[in-house]
Design an enzyme around this catalytic site. Structure first.
Site, PDB file in Angstrom:
ATOM      1  N   GLY A 110       1.048  -1.274  -0.096  1.00  0.00           N
ATOM      2  CA  GLY A 110      -0.045   0.005  -0.080  1.00  0.00           C
ATOM      3  C   GLY A 110       0.853   1.263   0.182  1.00  0.00           C
ATOM      4  CG  ASP A 111       5.002   3.357   1.629  1.00  0.00           C
ATOM      5  OD1 ASP A 111       4.823   4.411   1.741  1.00  0.00           O
ATOM      6  OD2 ASP A 111       6.332   2.920   1.444  1.00  0.00           O
ATOM      7  CB  ALA A 112       4.830   0.369  -3.141  1.00  0.00           C
TER       8      ALA A 112
END
Length: 144
Positions: A32-34
């Site tokens: 999700g960060d990416a």
């Protein structure tokens, strides 16, 4: 519905899809960060050619934990029960790192948001992920 990027990647690399509900919240936050970073960078780049240093400054202001914490607070009432559960699992996880310029609470709340974005990405529901990100940015007057 057209196949999402994750489905396309799985197909190209001959990977059998897994039940994403069994993934740890930190695994969901990891992807999700990416995805969140890619969305922010894509919007910035697609708005026009700009010096990379300026792009980085603008992206950094949006992807930092305090901004993500504000975004998730502003969209909490818009999350489905399933998304709220994923958020709570992400927020309550025990990450092994800490953000440099954020409180522990902000970092954990940002991790919860990233878990939701990761879940939606892996689920193939980028439309929902993009709508939530856009809504949170607008409600916090965060300009891309």
């Amino acid at each position: 519905m057209a196949a999402g990027l994750n489905d396309y990647i799985n197909e190209k690399f001959d990977i059998t899809s897994k039940d994403i509900r069994t993934y740890s919240p930190l695994t969901l936050a990891y992807i999700g960060d990416a995805v969140y970073d890619l969305v922010v960078r894509s919007v910035l780049v697609n708005r026009g050619n700009t010096a990379v240093n300026n792009l980085h400054k603008r992206a950094s202001a949006i992807v930092k934990a305090p901004s993500q914490a504000a975004i998730v607070a502003s969209i909490m009432d818009d999350l489905t029960d399933e998304e709220k559960d994923i958020y709570r699992r992400g927020r309550n996880s025990k990450p092994h790192t800490k953000a440099k310029n954020a409180s522990t609470i902000e970092y954990l709340e940002a991790t919860g948001l990233e878990a939701v974005v990761g879940f939606l990405y892996l689920k193939g529901d980028m439309d929902r992920a993009l709508n939530l990100i856009k809504l949170g940015l607008e409600r916090n007057s965060l300009e891309l």
